[in-house]
Design a protein around this motif. Sequence first.
Motif, PDB file in Angstrom:
ATOM      1  N   ALA A 276       0.738  -1.204   0.075  1.00 31.70           N
ATOM      2  CA  ALA A 276       0.084  -0.066  -0.028  1.00 31.70           C
ATOM      3  C   ALA A 276       0.863   1.351  -0.070  1.00 31.70           C
TER       4      ALA A 276
ATOM      5  N   ILE B 171       0.653   5.168   0.510  1.00 26.42           N
ATOM      6  CA  ILE B 171      -0.348   6.000   1.288  1.00 26.42           C
ATOM      7  C   ILE B 171       0.191   7.395   1.808  1.00 26.42           C
ATOM      8  N   LYS B 172      -0.577   8.330   2.307  1.00 27.72           N
ATOM      9  CA  LYS B 172      -0.273   9.651   2.664  1.00 27.72           C
ATOM     10  C   LYS B 172       0.627   9.177   4.128  1.00 27.72           C
TER      11      LYS B 172
ATOM     12  N   LYS C 270      -1.095   9.070   7.525  1.00 27.34           N
ATOM     13  CA  LYS C 270      -2.157   8.137   7.707  1.00 27.34           C
ATOM     14  C   LYS C 270      -1.679   6.885   8.214  1.00 27.34           C
TER      15      LYS C 270
ATOM     16  N   VAL D 168      -3.554   3.331   9.746  1.00 28.64           N
ATOM     17  CA  VAL D 168      -3.715   2.352   8.913  1.00 28.64           C
ATOM     18  C   VAL D 168      -2.698   1.091  10.020  1.00 28.64           C
TER      19      VAL D 168
ATOM     20  N   LYS E 193       5.367   9.973   0.217  1.00 35.11           N
ATOM     21  CA  LYS E 193       4.537   8.911   0.568  1.00 35.11           C
ATOM     22  C   LYS E 193       5.127   7.787   1.553  1.00 35.11           C
TER      23      LYS E 193
ATOM     24  N   ILE F 204      -7.034  -0.900   5.181  1.00 36.91           N
ATOM     25  CA  ILE F 204      -6.172   0.048   4.890  1.00 36.91           C
ATOM     26  C   ILE F 204      -7.152   0.972   3.915  1.00 36.91           C
ATOM     27  N   ARG F 205      -7.977   0.737   3.070  1.00 36.42           N
ATOM     28  CA  ARG F 205      -8.635   1.753   2.479  1.00 36.42           C
ATOM     29  C   ARG F 205      -9.556   2.494   3.452  1.00 36.42           C
TER      30      ARG F 205
ATOM     31  N   ALA G 139      -6.770   4.631   5.632  1.00 31.72           N
ATOM     32  CA  ALA G 139      -5.849   5.607   4.686  1.00 31.72           C
ATOM     33  C   ALA G 139      -6.821   6.668   3.768  1.00 31.72           C
TER      34      ALA G 139
ATOM     35  N   ASP H 134      -4.794   9.842  -2.277  1.00 29.14           N
ATOM     36  CA  ASP H 134      -5.022   8.872  -1.230  1.00 29.14           C
ATOM     37  C   ASP H 134      -4.058   7.740  -1.190  1.00 29.14           C
ATOM     38  N   GLY H 135      -3.570   7.330  -2.680  1.00 31.16           N
ATOM     39  CA  GLY H 135      -2.703   6.298  -2.728  1.00 31.16           C
ATOM     40  C   GLY H 135      -3.286   4.772  -3.292  1.00 31.16           C
TER      41      GLY H 135
END
Length: 112
Positions: free
Chosen positions: A6, A8-9, A12, A16, A58, A77-78, A81, A88-89
């Motif tokens: 993943a 992600i930012k 977050k 996560v 990231k 995770i979704r 994050a 958002d990734g």
Amino acid sequence: MKLIIAVIKPFKLDEVREALTALGIDGLTATEVKGYGRQKGHTEIYRGAEYAVSFLPKVKIEIVLKSELAEQAVEAIRQAAGTGQIGDGKIFVLDVQSAMRIRTGETDGDAL
């Protein structure tokens, strides 16, 4: 077994990690990375001069887990994050052929 990657930012990461810990996922690897997607970076102003930031900071998370947990982990995770904003990734799920714990020699599911 599955490998979940993943991107992600950075802010977050703790959310996560907490969401995955709640699922019983014991470990993950997090790496600070830079990249861009559809957003193609952004512009910033520094000392009165505008400049383009092509690569955004990231965090890349890597988790190897039993296949049965993969869908739950992806959803966790979704949700953790997501901000609803661009950048958002992404989440990738790959098959893992085998795993071994170096210290004990345990393999596959026991090594996790």
